[in-house]
Scaffold this active site. Structure first.
Site, PDB file in Angstrom:
ATOM      1  N   SER A 119       0.855  -1.186   0.000  1.00  0.00           N
ATOM      2  CA  SER A 119       0.000   0.000   0.000  1.00  0.00           C
ATOM      3  C   SER A 119       0.890   1.235   0.000  1.00  0.00           C
ATOM      4  O   SER A 119       2.111   1.122   0.116  1.00  0.00           O
ATOM      5  CB  SER A 119      -0.909  -0.011   1.230  1.00  0.00           C
ATOM      6  OG  SER A 119      -0.136  -0.058   2.409  1.00  0.00           O
ATOM      7  N   LYS A 120       0.303   2.376  -0.143  1.00  0.00           N
ATOM      8  CA  LYS A 120       1.065   3.630  -0.071  1.00  0.00           C
ATOM      9  C   LYS A 120       0.075   4.766   0.114  1.00  0.00           C
ATOM     10  O   LYS A 120      -1.093   4.654  -0.262  1.00  0.00           O
ATOM     11  CB  LYS A 120       1.846   3.855  -1.383  1.00  0.00           C
ATOM     12  CG  LYS A 120       3.058   4.739  -1.197  1.00  0.00           C
ATOM     13  CD  LYS A 120       4.237   3.982  -0.630  1.00  0.00           C
ATOM     14  CE  LYS A 120       5.432   4.852  -0.396  1.00  0.00           C
ATOM     15  NZ  LYS A 120       6.638   4.078  -0.061  1.00  0.00           N
TER      16      LYS A 120
END
Ligand code: NAD
Length: 430
Positions: A119-120
């Site tokens: 994720s980011k």
């Protein structure tokens, strides 16, 4: 009066085709998917992010005015475990970039075989122009806006560009206030006093040192006396340079945003760090020649370690590089179009998703320690990091031999194979 045009940017479409981070990542993904003869349905699943969130974040400024910032969080794939990925605060943040970084995190966690997905997150803002109070309010509002997806079992942020231990502490506090109890494992990269891990700060640079050592061993080149050039003298670059020097390498050049330093006889890395600490930047350091940043990457060396920005090695300069080995400390330093040029020159490239995975590996250790409530010594952390980095390097090397491909395609192939295997075992919920 705040210049709102500075802050509220539409998602930008300013990347050159070869430098669009998502396309750069996907062009390598496609090669690996072909090698693996990935099932068409799985190909479609893995080529798309699982969830992309865009939030508007109203924040009261110190002046009394209200500003509205845009924030993103992308969960690319969580089939192997909770999302794992940093949060960046920067004016250059775009959804495209966040999505690419989230995908990279997915492959990176799979390459080192830790039980996380990718994720980011990012917020379009200029933290250098914001007060501490404004940054805290922005961080807390962002956290509460994405709180449904955050959690030790669902999505675990970490620091990235312009976010640090302090920001992680605010996220942890905000999340814990909502949950009505302290949840340290919701973020990594925290201060040691509140559940951080020994060795986390040095982990990415240490991982770079380990894969450099393993690469040279594989190529039959001695580490002792190997000439190293390091672009970027921040957390990753300066620690990698220091550890490589300890192992006998000769660090002939380093650079930061202020410019480069070159001394063919070798720099005293600790001394340059002391200079940077006193003067903020490396430029002006007296025991070296200055080098302009545009001439830096083409300096004579055995190992080049880009540890600053994306897209610094491109089709425009790849042919001129003199390094025999490139260790990608930064995320995405090589544009896709440069790969073939480097291959033709016989340059051994250790890709970002392997070379800089030491950071996420020790983030994993931090998450494990927080959940256990039992903390390891720095020696234990470093020894376990060493085991994972050496094993991962060898795993990627084996795949590169099996398919006769470079280390980048091998790393993607290994990662995609691991993520695809879990998808196949879990089946599709429809
Ligand atoms: P940092 O902010 O500590 O350091 C960045 C360095 O790059 C600074 O010295 C800066 O002056 C320099 N720099 C900026 N622009 C430059 C330019 N045009 N030319 C030369 N140098 C320039 O950041 P960091 O944590 O060391 O991260 C560096 C890279 O490594 C980033 O791509 C980041 O995503 C990646 N990375 C970091 C970690 C981590 O644990 N810190 C983990 C994985 C990947």
């Amino acid at each position: 009066m705040t210049d709102t045009k500075q802050i509220i940017l539409p998602d930008k479409d300013h990347f050159l085709a070869e430098e669009n981070p998502f396309e750069a990542m996907m062009s390598r993904f496609d090669i690996a998917a072909k090698l693996l003869e990935l099932d068409t349905g799985l190909y479609k699943v893995l080529r798309n992010p699982q969830m992309q969130i865009i939030v508007s974040l109203p924040v009261k400024l110190d002046s009394g005015e209200t500003e509205v910032y845009t924030g993103y969080r992308v969960l690319y794939n969580t089939s192997r475990g909770p999302g794992k990925g940093g949060i960046r605060f920067d004016m250059a943040v775009t959804l495209d970039e966040v999505r690419a970084l989230a995908a990279w995190m997915t492959w990176k966690c799979a390459v080192v075989n830790i039980p996380f997905g990718g994720s980011k997150g990012g917020v379009i803002c200029d933290p250098l122009k914001m007060s501490m109070g404004e940054l805290e309010r922005l961080t807390r509002r962002y956290t509460s806006s994405i709180i449904e997806i955050l959690g030790p079992d669902s999505d675990v942020p970490a620091p990235d560009v312009n976010t640090n231990e302090r920001v992680m502490a605010w996220i942890m506090d905000t999340y814990s206030m909502h949950k009505r109890h302290t949840v340290t494992s919701v973020v990594t990269g925290k201060p040691l006093e509140m559940g951080g891990s020994a060795g986390r700060r040095e982990a990415t640079g240490r991982g770079c040192m380990i894969v450099t050592r393993e690469s040279l061993k594989h190529l039959g080149m001695p580490l002792k006396g190997a000439r190293v050039v390091v672009q970027g003298f921040g957390n990753v670059g300066s620690i990698a340079a220091e550890l490589l020097q300890e192992q006998g390498a000769v660090v002939v050049a380093v650079s930061d945003v202020s410019g480069g330093l070159h001394n063919p006889k070798g720099l005293d890395v600790k001394d340059v760090i002391a200079w940077r600490e006193a003067h903020r930047y490396v430029s002006g350091y007296p025991k070296a020649d200055p080098v302009a940043n545009e001439d830096f990457l083409t300096l004579p060396c055995d190992v080049l370690l880009p540890a600053a920005l994306e897209n610094v090695i491109t089709a425009r300069n790849a042919a001129k590089l003199q390094a025999k080995v490139i260790i990608e400390g930064a995320n995405g330093p090589t544009a896709a179009a440069a790969d073939a040029i480097l291959d033709k020159k016989g340059v051994f490239v250790v890709p970002d998703i392997l070379a800089n995975a030491g950071g996420v590996t020790v983030s994993y250790f931090e998450w494990v320690q927080d959940r256990d409530g039992y903390f390891w010594t720095e020696e234990t952390v470093n020894q376990r990091l060493e085991e994972i980095m050496v094993r991962s390097f060898n795993n990627v090397l084996e795949v590169s031999k099996k398919y006769a491909v470079n280390m980048r395609i091998a790393a993607y192939t290994l990662a995609i194979d691991r993520v695809a295997a879990v998808h196949k075992m879990r089946g599709m919920y429809a």
